[in-house]
Design an enzyme around this catalytic site. Structure first.
Site, PDB file in Angstrom:
ATOM      1  CE1 TYR A  71      -3.167  -2.835  -0.136  1.00 18.10           C
ATOM      2  CE2 TYR A  71      -3.637  -2.557   2.194  1.00 18.10           C
ATOM      3  CZ  TYR A  71      -3.854  -3.209   0.996  1.00 18.10           C
ATOM      4  OH  TYR A  71      -4.771  -4.235   0.940  1.00 18.10           O
ATOM      5  CB  ALA A 130     -17.270   3.205  -0.655  1.00 25.44           C
ATOM      6  N   GLY A 131     -19.093   5.555  -1.851  1.00 24.71           N
ATOM      7  CA  GLY A 131     -19.902   6.723  -1.519  1.00 24.71           C
ATOM      8  C   GLY A 131     -21.270   6.719  -2.170  1.00 24.71           C
ATOM      9  CG  LEU A 153     -18.237   0.045   2.634  1.00 26.18           C
ATOM     10  CD1 LEU A 153     -17.757   1.371   3.224  1.00 26.18           C
ATOM     11  CD2 LEU A 153     -19.640  -0.280   3.168  1.00 26.18           C
TER      12      LEU A 153
HETATM   13  N1  LIG Z   1      -6.425  -8.362  -0.119  1.00 28.20           N
HETATM   14  C1  LIG Z   1      -6.556  -7.586  -1.151  1.00 28.20           C
HETATM   15  O1  LIG Z   1      -6.155  -7.934  -2.285  1.00 28.20           O
HETATM   16  C2  LIG Z   1      -7.194  -6.247  -0.992  1.00 28.20           C
HETATM   17  C3  LIG Z   1      -7.573  -5.485  -2.110  1.00 28.20           C
HETATM   18  C4  LIG Z   1      -8.189  -4.255  -1.885  1.00 28.20           C
HETATM   19  C5  LIG Z   1      -8.424  -3.817  -0.588  1.00 28.20           C
HETATM   20  N2  LIG Z   1      -8.009  -4.561   0.485  1.00 28.20           N
HETATM   21  C6  LIG Z   1      -8.239  -4.130   1.886  1.00 28.20           C
HETATM   22  O2  LIG Z   1      -9.617  -3.931   2.077  1.00 28.20           O
HETATM   23  C7  LIG Z   1      -9.839  -2.626   2.609  1.00 28.20           C
HETATM   24  C8  LIG Z   1     -11.185  -2.100   2.197  1.00 28.20           C
HETATM   25  O3  LIG Z   1     -11.297  -2.016   0.789  1.00 28.20           O
HETATM   26  P1  LIG Z   1     -11.303  -0.611   0.005  1.00 28.20           P
HETATM   27  O4  LIG Z   1     -10.675   0.427   0.853  1.00 28.20           O
HETATM   28  O5  LIG Z   1     -10.756  -0.907  -1.328  1.00 28.20           O
HETATM   29  O6  LIG Z   1     -12.841  -0.335  -0.255  1.00 28.20           O
HETATM   30  P2  LIG Z   1     -14.154  -0.097   0.645  1.00 28.20           P
HETATM   31  O7  LIG Z   1     -13.877  -0.419   2.062  1.00 28.20           O
HETATM   32  O8  LIG Z   1     -15.255  -0.795  -0.020  1.00 28.20           O
HETATM   33  O9  LIG Z   1     -14.363   1.460   0.459  1.00 28.20           O
HETATM   34  C9  LIG Z   1     -13.471   2.398   1.008  1.00 28.20           C
HETATM   35  C10 LIG Z   1     -14.059   3.774   0.899  1.00 28.20           C
HETATM   36  O10 LIG Z   1     -15.304   3.786   1.559  1.00 28.20           O
HETATM   37  C11 LIG Z   1     -15.500   5.038   2.157  1.00 28.20           C
HETATM   38  N3  LIG Z   1     -16.257   4.787   3.395  1.00 28.20           N
HETATM   39  C12 LIG Z   1     -15.911   3.947   4.403  1.00 28.20           C
HETATM   40  N4  LIG Z   1     -16.849   3.957   5.373  1.00 28.20           N
HETATM   41  C13 LIG Z   1     -17.808   4.841   4.972  1.00 28.20           C
HETATM   42  C14 LIG Z   1     -19.011   5.310   5.553  1.00 28.20           C
HETATM   43  N5  LIG Z   1     -19.425   4.838   6.740  1.00 28.20           N
HETATM   44  N6  LIG Z   1     -19.724   6.219   4.861  1.00 28.20           N
HETATM   45  C15 LIG Z   1     -19.312   6.685   3.648  1.00 28.20           C
HETATM   46  N7  LIG Z   1     -18.168   6.286   3.047  1.00 28.20           N
HETATM   47  C16 LIG Z   1     -17.424   5.379   3.705  1.00 28.20           C
HETATM   48  C17 LIG Z   1     -14.129   5.592   2.478  1.00 28.20           C
HETATM   49  O11 LIG Z   1     -14.178   6.978   2.240  1.00 28.20           O
HETATM   50  P3  LIG Z   1     -13.105   8.025   2.804  1.00 28.20           P
HETATM   51  O12 LIG Z   1     -11.831   7.674   2.059  1.00 28.20           O
HETATM   52  O13 LIG Z   1     -13.670   9.323   2.411  1.00 28.20           O
HETATM   53  O14 LIG Z   1     -12.937   7.811   4.272  1.00 28.20           O
HETATM   54  C18 LIG Z   1     -13.200   4.808   1.594  1.00 28.20           C
HETATM   55  O15 LIG Z   1     -12.552   5.577   0.611  1.00 28.20           O
HETATM   56  C19 LIG Z   1      -8.651  -1.830   2.060  1.00 28.20           C
HETATM   57  O16 LIG Z   1      -8.478  -0.619   2.727  1.00 28.20           O
HETATM   58  C20 LIG Z   1      -7.543  -2.825   2.230  1.00 28.20           C
HETATM   59  O17 LIG Z   1      -7.116  -2.819   3.582  1.00 28.20           O
HETATM   60  C21 LIG Z   1      -7.415  -5.777   0.293  1.00 28.20           C
END
Ligand SMILES: NC(=O)c1ccc[n+]([C@@H]2O[C@H](COP(=O)([O-])OP(=O)(O)OC[C@H]3O[C@@H](n4cnc5c(N)ncnc54)[C@H](OP(=O)(O)O)[C@@H]3O)[C@@H](O)[C@H]2O)c1
Length: 281
Positions: free
Chosen positions: A53, A216-217, A210
């Site tokens: 990351y 997500a938004g 999300l």
């Molecule tokens: N293993 C893998 O290959 C892999 C791949 C991708 C991701 N991941 C992990 O999974 C985690 C989550 O996935 P992701 O970050 O890609 O996507 P996600 O969790 O589906 O979406 C993240 C976005 O959602 C927004 N958000 C979170 N909570 C919210 C709420 N209560 N209300 C409104 N908006 C909200 C955040 O906005 P703000 O930025 O404005 O706070 C953030 O940018 C990653 O951070 C990472 O740690 C792992």
């Protein structure tokens, strides 16, 4: 905050995903530290990160270092926080993601993560993604060696199919504690992996729960309708939906703002009724 189990460790039912604080579009360090502290204030005790990351080729481990600094600067007790990192993905600096699942690389990556996190043993180390050029057994064999050597306390895998989950469980001698796969209302292809984890009692960490940073938004439809009835955000309903799907599910919503993770953390107190769940996908 309700707790769930990863191996023999109890963690908050909602974790924090660290990725948005270190990849393209990331905020400044001050906002990231406030976001991590808001998660801790809300009772979150699982933080997901990875050495990959980061953006530039010369800043591998950006997110791990950030999390280590945020934990060190937190006023409260952080001894119960499980930091879950990963190895096996790389970012060469041109925006792409590559993989290296060779045992030598994974062991070297783990040593670098240990230093950045400033710990003697990594809480949960996850093999990030299978490398088609390396037999899966060899990659997981390296994870087993790290576990046997005490470099990592718990072992997990990510982006694995049911056959790979069973293979990893066998190679690790029954010590596989978690599987992290993409899973959200819009992206359901890991339903078989979720079912298998539920059957085996292995924690399932849905990534992009999300729908991902871009989507997500704009979570709407039935999630917005149910949210309207409770006066909460559709994102909170979505995370409660994940929790209701299986007792082994521990969603790790990403955040780059304190208010979003504070809102997400409250999902564990939102009890969806059978009627709500029937309305959701
Ligand atoms: N293993 C893998 O290959 C892999 C791949 C991708 C991701 N991941 C992990 O999974 C985690 C989550 O996935 P992701 O970050 O890609 O996507 P996600 O969790 O589906 O979406 C993240 C976005 O959602 C927004 N958000 C979170 N909570 C919210 C709420 N209560 N209300 C409104 N908006 C909200 C955040 O906005 P703000 O930025 O404005 O706070 C953030 O940018 C990653 O951070 C990472 O740690 C792992």
């Amino acid at each position: 905050m309700q707790s769930r189990r990863i191996g023999d460790v109890r963690v908050s039912a909602i974790g924090l995903g660290g990725m948005p604080m270190s990849i393209e579009g990331r905020p400044d360090e001050d906002r990231s530290i406030r976001t991590i502290h808001a998660a801790l204030d809300a009772g979150i005790t699982l933080i997901d990160t990875a050495d990959a990351y980061h953006i530039g080729a010369d800043e591998a481990g950006h997110n791990e270092s950030l999390i280590a600094r945020a934990l060190a600067a937190y006023g409260g007790d952080t001894s119960g926080v499980l930091v879950a990192t990963k190895g096996g993905h790389l970012r060469p600096g041109d925006g792409s993601w590559t993989v290296d699942g060779s045992p030598d690389y994974l062991k070297q990556a783990c040593e670098a993560s240990l230093k950045r996190l400033g710990v003697d043993a990594i809480g949960l180390y996850q093999h990030h993604r299978p490398d088609p050029r390396v037999p899966y057994a060899d990659s997981i064999g390296a994870i087993r060696d790290l576990l046997d050597a005490g470099k990592i306390r718990l072992a997990g895998i990510s982006n694995a199919n049911p056959q790979q989950i069973r293979e990893a469980q066998e190679i690790l001698g029954g010590r596989l504690v978690s599987v992290q796969n993409q899973f959200s209302p819009e992206f359901r292809s890991s339903e078989p992996e979720l079912e298998l984890c539920t059957e085996l009692g292995i924690a399932f960490l849905p990534w992009s729960p999300l729908g991902g940073i871009q989507a997500a938004g704009s979570l709407g439809g039935s999630f917005a309708r149910v949210a309207g009835r409770y006066g909460v955000s559709p994102q909170r309903v979505c995370l409660a939906w994940h929790l209701a799907k299986s007792p082994v599910s521990i969603p790790i919503p990403g955040a780059s703002r304190p208010e979003t993770i504070t809102d997400s953390a409250a999902a564990d107190t939102l009890e969806l009724t059978a009627e709500d769940l029937a309305e959701l996908p």
